[in-house]
Design a protein around this motif. Structure first.
Motif, PDB file in Angstrom:
ATOM      1  N   VAL A 186      14.601  33.571  48.993  1.00 56.98           N
ATOM      2  CA  VAL A 186      14.926  33.691  50.189  1.00 56.98           C
ATOM      3  C   VAL A 186      17.037  33.223  50.622  1.00 56.98           C
ATOM      4  CG1 VAL A 186      14.654  34.096  52.695  1.00 56.98           C
ATOM      5  CG2 VAL A 186      12.606  33.834  50.537  1.00 56.98           C
ATOM      6  N   PRO A 187      17.766  33.387  50.427  1.00 59.25           N
ATOM      7  CA  PRO A 187      19.588  33.739  50.500  1.00 59.25           C
ATOM      8  C   PRO A 187      19.210  33.162  52.353  1.00 59.25           C
ATOM      9  CG  PRO A 187      18.973  36.007  50.941  1.00 59.25           C
ATOM     10  CD  PRO A 187      18.030  35.688  50.122  1.00 59.25           C
ATOM     11  N   VAL A 188      18.716  31.902  52.472  1.00 55.54           N
ATOM     12  CA  VAL A 188      18.889  31.303  53.900  1.00 55.54           C
ATOM     13  C   VAL A 188      20.557  30.129  53.373  1.00 55.54           C
ATOM     14  CG1 VAL A 188      18.670  29.895  55.531  1.00 55.54           C
ATOM     15  CG2 VAL A 188      17.029  30.915  54.772  1.00 55.54           C
ATOM     16  N   VAL A 189      21.101  30.583  54.412  1.00 51.57           N
ATOM     17  CA  VAL A 189      22.664  29.715  54.200  1.00 51.57           C
ATOM     18  C   VAL A 189      22.295  28.084  55.167  1.00 51.57           C
ATOM     19  CG1 VAL A 189      24.632  29.358  54.491  1.00 51.57           C
ATOM     20  CG2 VAL A 189      24.216  31.333  54.262  1.00 51.57           C
ATOM     21  N   GLN A 190      22.046  27.169  54.279  1.00 51.18           N
ATOM     22  CA  GLN A 190      22.264  25.782  55.860  1.00 51.18           C
ATOM     23  C   GLN A 190      23.121  25.416  55.809  1.00 51.18           C
ATOM     24  OE1 GLN A 190      20.381  23.714  56.656  1.00 51.18           O
ATOM     25  NE2 GLN A 190      21.206  22.332  57.752  1.00 51.18           N
ATOM     26  N   ILE A 191      23.817  25.060  57.625  1.00 47.87           N
ATOM     27  CA  ILE A 191      24.758  24.351  57.919  1.00 47.87           C
ATOM     28  C   ILE A 191      25.323  23.314  58.303  1.00 47.87           C
ATOM     29  CG2 ILE A 191      27.185  25.334  58.841  1.00 47.87           C
ATOM     30  CD1 ILE A 191      26.151  28.153  58.343  1.00 47.87           C
ATOM     31  N   THR A 192      25.053  22.290  57.969  1.00 39.84           N
ATOM     32  CA  THR A 192      25.413  20.632  58.760  1.00 39.84           C
ATOM     33  C   THR A 192      27.082  20.851  58.981  1.00 39.84           C
ATOM     34  OG1 THR A 192      23.643  20.579  57.248  1.00 39.84           O
ATOM     35  CG2 THR A 192      25.155  18.476  58.237  1.00 39.84           C
ATOM     36  N   GLY A 193      26.552  20.390  60.878  1.00 38.09           N
ATOM     37  CA  GLY A 193      27.930  19.910  61.265  1.00 38.09           C
ATOM     38  C   GLY A 193      28.254  18.017  61.169  1.00 38.09           C
ATOM     39  N   ALA A 194      28.820  17.765  60.454  1.00 41.29           N
ATOM     40  CA  ALA A 194      29.204  16.400  59.569  1.00 41.29           C
ATOM     41  C   ALA A 194      30.023  15.430  60.261  1.00 41.29           C
ATOM     42  CB  ALA A 194      29.328  16.491  58.003  1.00 41.29           C
ATOM     43  N   PRO A 195      30.260  14.233  60.101  1.00 44.42           N
ATOM     44  CA  PRO A 195      31.159  13.004  60.426  1.00 44.42           C
ATOM     45  C   PRO A 195      32.459  13.874  60.351  1.00 44.42           C
ATOM     46  CG  PRO A 195      29.141  12.317  59.773  1.00 44.42           C
ATOM     47  CD  PRO A 195      29.128  13.243  59.206  1.00 44.42           C
ATOM     48  N   SER A 196      33.837  13.284  60.565  1.00 44.42           N
ATOM     49  CA  SER A 196      35.093  13.578  60.430  1.00 44.42           C
ATOM     50  C   SER A 196      35.459  13.599  58.559  1.00 44.42           C
ATOM     51  CB  SER A 196      35.969  13.311  61.342  1.00 44.42           C
ATOM     52  OG  SER A 196      36.066  11.720  60.394  1.00 44.42           O
ATOM     53  N   THR A 197      36.570  14.340  58.026  1.00 40.73           N
ATOM     54  CA  THR A 197      36.366  13.830  56.826  1.00 40.73           C
ATOM     55  C   THR A 197      36.788  12.332  56.962  1.00 40.73           C
ATOM     56  OG1 THR A 197      37.213  15.998  56.648  1.00 40.73           O
ATOM     57  CG2 THR A 197      38.199  14.240  54.700  1.00 40.73           C
ATOM     58  N   GLN A 198      37.703  12.011  58.040  1.00 40.59           N
ATOM     59  CA  GLN A 198      37.945   9.514  57.327  1.00 40.59           C
ATOM     60  C   GLN A 198      37.090   9.728  58.050  1.00 40.59           C
ATOM     61  OE1 GLN A 198      41.561   9.314  56.939  1.00 40.59           O
ATOM     62  NE2 GLN A 198      40.147   7.699  57.121  1.00 40.59           N
ATOM     63  N   ALA A 199      36.863   9.310  58.397  1.00 39.75           N
ATOM     64  CA  ALA A 199      34.846   8.931  59.035  1.00 39.75           C
ATOM     65  C   ALA A 199      34.460   8.525  57.461  1.00 39.75           C
ATOM     66  CB  ALA A 199      34.196   9.665  59.575  1.00 39.75           C
ATOM     67  N   SER A 200      34.027   9.953  56.776  1.00 39.28           N
ATOM     68  CA  SER A 200      33.342   9.946  55.570  1.00 39.28           C
ATOM     69  C   SER A 200      34.344   9.272  54.497  1.00 39.28           C
ATOM     70  CB  SER A 200      32.764  11.280  55.289  1.00 39.28           C
ATOM     71  OG  SER A 200      32.009  11.722  55.898  1.00 39.28           O
ATOM     72  N   SER A 201      35.258   9.209  54.627  1.00 38.80           N
ATOM     73  CA  SER A 201      36.280   8.609  53.387  1.00 38.80           C
ATOM     74  C   SER A 201      35.858   7.120  53.618  1.00 38.80           C
ATOM     75  CB  SER A 201      37.974   8.969  53.243  1.00 38.80           C
ATOM     76  OG  SER A 201      38.320   8.506  52.825  1.00 38.80           O
ATOM     77  N   ASP A 202      36.156   7.126  54.983  1.00 35.80           N
ATOM     78  CA  ASP A 202      36.214   5.418  55.230  1.00 35.80           C
ATOM     79  C   ASP A 202      34.962   4.796  55.092  1.00 35.80           C
ATOM     80  OD1 ASP A 202      38.840   5.528  55.858  1.00 35.80           O
ATOM     81  OD2 ASP A 202      38.643   5.544  58.220  1.00 35.80           O
ATOM     82  N   GLY A 203      34.030   5.409  54.507  1.00 30.67           N
ATOM     83  CA  GLY A 203      32.201   5.164  54.697  1.00 30.67           C
ATOM     84  C   GLY A 203      31.876   3.868  56.125  1.00 30.67           C
ATOM     85  N   ALA A 204      32.022   5.253  57.469  1.00 33.23           N
ATOM     86  CA  ALA A 204      31.540   4.628  58.833  1.00 33.23           C
ATOM     87  C   ALA A 204      30.914   4.434  58.549  1.00 33.23           C
ATOM     88  CB  ALA A 204      33.228   5.946  59.147  1.00 33.23           C
ATOM     89  N   LEU A 205      30.409   3.291  59.422  1.00 35.86           N
ATOM     90  CA  LEU A 205      28.440   2.979  59.419  1.00 35.86           C
ATOM     91  C   LEU A 205      28.276   3.409  60.739  1.00 35.86           C
ATOM     92  CD1 LEU A 205      28.355  -0.697  58.486  1.00 35.86           C
ATOM     93  CD2 LEU A 205      28.137   0.920  57.351  1.00 35.86           C
ATOM     94  N   LEU A 206      28.301   4.419  61.075  1.00 32.75           N
ATOM     95  CA  LEU A 206      27.582   5.958  62.055  1.00 32.75           C
ATOM     96  C   LEU A 206      26.221   5.790  62.087  1.00 32.75           C
ATOM     97  CD1 LEU A 206      30.413   8.430  60.991  1.00 32.75           C
ATOM     98  CD2 LEU A 206      31.077   7.016  63.018  1.00 32.75           C
ATOM     99  N   HIS A 207      25.622   6.471  63.746  1.00 38.83           N
ATOM    100  CA  HIS A 207      24.540   6.860  63.589  1.00 38.83           C
ATOM    101  C   HIS A 207      24.149   7.936  62.086  1.00 38.83           C
ATOM    102  CE1 HIS A 207      27.592   9.444  66.049  1.00 38.83           C
ATOM    103  NE2 HIS A 207      25.981  10.525  66.345  1.00 38.83           N
ATOM    104  N   HIS A 208      22.560   8.244  62.243  1.00 40.02           N
ATOM    105  CA  HIS A 208      22.608   8.964  61.604  1.00 40.02           C
ATOM    106  C   HIS A 208      22.648   8.998  60.026  1.00 40.02           C
ATOM    107  CE1 HIS A 208      21.571  10.967  65.469  1.00 40.02           C
ATOM    108  NE2 HIS A 208      22.480  11.811  65.310  1.00 40.02           N
ATOM    109  N   THR A 209      23.400   7.884  60.007  1.00 40.91           N
ATOM    110  CA  THR A 209      23.784   7.879  58.543  1.00 40.91           C
ATOM    111  C   THR A 209      22.529   6.647  57.794  1.00 40.91           C
ATOM    112  OG1 THR A 209      25.192   5.677  58.453  1.00 40.91           O
ATOM    113  CG2 THR A 209      26.410   8.439  58.642  1.00 40.91           C
ATOM    114  N   LEU A 210      22.690   6.006  56.916  1.00 41.06           N
ATOM    115  CA  LEU A 210      21.936   4.854  55.838  1.00 41.06           C
ATOM    116  C   LEU A 210      22.570   3.820  56.470  1.00 41.06           C
ATOM    117  CD1 LEU A 210      20.135   6.777  52.816  1.00 41.06           C
ATOM    118  CD2 LEU A 210      19.354   7.097  55.508  1.00 41.06           C
ATOM    119  N   VAL A 211      23.567   3.653  57.379  1.00 37.80           N
ATOM    120  CA  VAL A 211      24.499   2.907  57.585  1.00 37.80           C
ATOM    121  C   VAL A 211      24.916   2.253  55.994  1.00 37.80           C
ATOM    122  CG1 VAL A 211      24.055   2.112  59.687  1.00 37.80           C
ATOM    123  CG2 VAL A 211      22.531   0.857  58.043  1.00 37.80           C
TER     124      VAL A 211
END
Length: 582
Positions: A98-123
């Motif tokens: 079944v062709p379902v498109v799962q779209i995730t709203g994610a932390p900003s590019t900079q936050a991911s690049s920096d490995g920021a210890l944000l909520h909803h992450t595994l810290v």
């Protein structure tokens, strides 16, 4: 294009591409990482938001929408907690094409690049865990970058369409609002096409393979539904010399009264011994969109030669040991029809297989599975979408002879209980002109019942048969029927519409005898303006015939229990009939 989309945001570009592919609704839940994305996707695009009660239900609803609309569907979740809640539903979409498109709203590019210890992450500084998880249950994943988002979106969506599989798109918060070149929107995404040379080679090889055969037996599988090929199957059935059986996941893809229909094939559980023999001894057998899983083959009791078969799959075809890559299912089915039309085959018409359940009198005695499905057989209107949850519901529905224009939607491969209630929401929105009849057990319903609120508050009017048999009857039939883990708590099902804030959107009625069921079905026929919830009381050990045979095979494969287990259940379903018309 009626307006200038040369400069759009990434979020809007994604929304417009989805709409181009036939999606008018967007399922999901908001979260802080997807709010900007949702604003962009819903601002002036025409997509209608369908908020669900949780992400798993949203995934199930999108799955049902895609199946019935024969298009892609989309849901939006937030990063981490939201997308992981949806992953079971997406895995089911993958298993069942079944062709379902799962779209995730994610932390900003900079936050991911920096490995920021944000909520909803595994810290732990790693923001890629969940995209990697989705690689296991989707055909394609993308984490969008502002400079290449247009190409990434198009690539993911074309994969979903071509392969009939879910895809995953992660949209960082900053990328969602970034400017994108919308020039591509003036050109629709290209439809998937077969490799012309390979298709011609396949056609020639198919003609040679069938040149000496007297008739052609086709087993039609659920992937034909996913590609929207019902009409092509019906046209194929008009070709002399063709006989068509269907798998449980594609029941009624051909009118079961058709003189070339062999009915539903399920290995040793096939209701007609003549139909089973025809499929098992076919030389050659054509496997069109078939899935050879345990349940669909009657626990692998099929006897046809898979290795020597002609197999028509989603993106390739096979004749014996020769594989033809890049030949799409729609083209291989057309090639089959062309070839058999040219051949002088023996036109052996089939006596229609009467799949309806055996007659059973409806009286004042406690209702049985046999009586229930007999009554449904007599009542079921043409053009109904029948949705049946894994368990007694699905296997009871398999015993029905579907009237013209009916669909059967189930999940026999993934078999995630509770799937069908949210899928009913998706199906109602996908085909608003078709009424849905949902059949679901009490155990299954308790998993996803929250989505009934969405159905009610949107004014949708399916008929919901809530089979109350005091727990997990399928598992009881396989092993340890009196074990305490087979029980569920007793709910007041008829009070649900009021408890969910929509008492005027439903009529509820209980049926524990055949006579009460007759009255309930009459009510469902007369009240098409509201949801009709019929609580059907049945014995906890009573199962439909097909399920009885299937669970006997599963039970035989289960290790013998080391000790007896007794039940602590004291549930006694209400005996008196009860009707509320709010």
């Amino acid at each position: 294009m009626t307006e200038d989309h040369r400069t759009v945001t990434v979020g809007k570009y994604l929304a417009l591409r989805l709409q181009e592919l036939g999606t008018n609704h967007l399922f999901g839940l908001p979260g802080d990482f997807n709010l900007a994305l949702l604003d962009e996707m819903l601002d002036g695009t025409g997509l209608e938001w369908v908020g669900s009660t949780n992400e798993l239900n949203a995934a199930y609803a999108a799955d049902g929408y895609a199946r019935m609309r024969r298009s892609v569907a989309a849901l939006v979740t937030t990063y981490g907690v939201g997308e992981l809640s949806a992953i079971n539903g997406i895995a089911g979409s993958y298993a069942e094409d079944v062709p379902v498109v799962q779209i995730t709203g994610a932390p900003s590019t900079q936050a991911s690049s920096d490995g920021a210890l944000l909520h909803h992450t595994l810290v732990d500084g790693d923001h890629g865990h969940f995209e990697r998880a989705y690689r296991e249950v989707t055909a394609h994943t993308e984490v969008l970058r502002a400079e290449s988002a247009v190409q990434q979106i198009d690539r993911a969506l074309m994969t979903a369409v071509r392969e009939s599989k879910p895809v995953y798109i992660s949209v960082p918060a900053d990328v969602a609002v970034a400017a994108a070149d919308g020039g591509n929107l003036s050109r629709p995404l290209p439809s998937p096409r077969s490799d012309p040379a390979m298709l011609e080679d396949f056609r020639s090889a198919l003609k040679e393979r069938l040149s000496a055969t007297a008739s052609v037996t086709v087993l039609a599988g659920p992937r034909l539904h996913r590609r929207g090929l019902e009409r092509e199957v019906q046209l194929l059935a008009e070709s002399p010399g063709v006989r068509i059986a269907s798998q449980p996941g594609s029941k009624a893809i051909l009118d079961e009264e058709h003189r070339r229909s062999l009915g539903t094939y399920m290995g040793q559980i096939t209701r007609s011994s003549a139909a089973r023999a025809t499929v098992d001894t076919a030389e050659p057998i054509v496997l069109a969109g078939v899935v050879l899983s345990d349940v669909l083959t009657g626990l692998f009791s099929h006897r046809f030669d898979v290795a020597d078969a002609i197999a028509l799959d989603v993106v390739d075809a096979r004749i014996g040991g020769s594989r033809f890559y890049g030949v799409l299912l729609e083209d291989s089915v057309q090639a089959l029809r062309d070839v058999v039309t040219e051949l002088d085959l023996d036109d052996q018409l089939v006596d229609p297989v009467r799949l309806g359940v055996a007659p059973a009198a409806l009286d004042e005695q406690p209702l049985t599975q046999a009586q229930f499905w007999t009554a449904i057989q007599r009542w079921l209107p043409s053009g109904t979408t029948v949705i049946a949850d894994a368990g007694t519901a699905f296997y009871g529905a398999l015993e029905l002879a579907m009237p013209p224009g009916c669909d059967l939607l189930g999940q026999p491969i993934w078999s995630s209980i509770g799937y069908t209630l949210p899928a009913t929401l998706g199906a109602c929105l996908a085909q608003p002109d078709k009424r849905v009849s949902l059949f679901i057990g009490d155990g299954s319903a308790q998993l996803t019942i929250q989505e009934l609120a969405t159905v009610l508050h949107r004014g949708l009017a399916p008929v919901m048969f809530l089979i109350n048999n005091a727990g997990y009857t399928v598992e009881r039939a396989i092993r340890s029927p009196d074990a305490p883990y087979q029980d569920v708590t007793s709910w007041d099902w008829l009070a649900l519409p009021g408890a969910l804030g929509a008492p005027d959107a439903a009529i509820t009625i209980r049926a524990s005898t055949g006579a009460e069921l007759t009255a309930a079905l009459a009510l469902a026929t007369s009240r098409t303006d509201v949801l009709v919830l019929i609580e059907v009381i049945m014995d906890r050990l009573d199962t439909p015939t097909i399920l009885t045979e299937l669970t006997a095979g599963l039970a035989a494969a289960s290790p013998a229990p080391s000790h007896a287990t007794t039940s602590r259940s004291t549930q006694k379903p209400p005996e008196e009939p009860h009707v509320t018309d709010h």
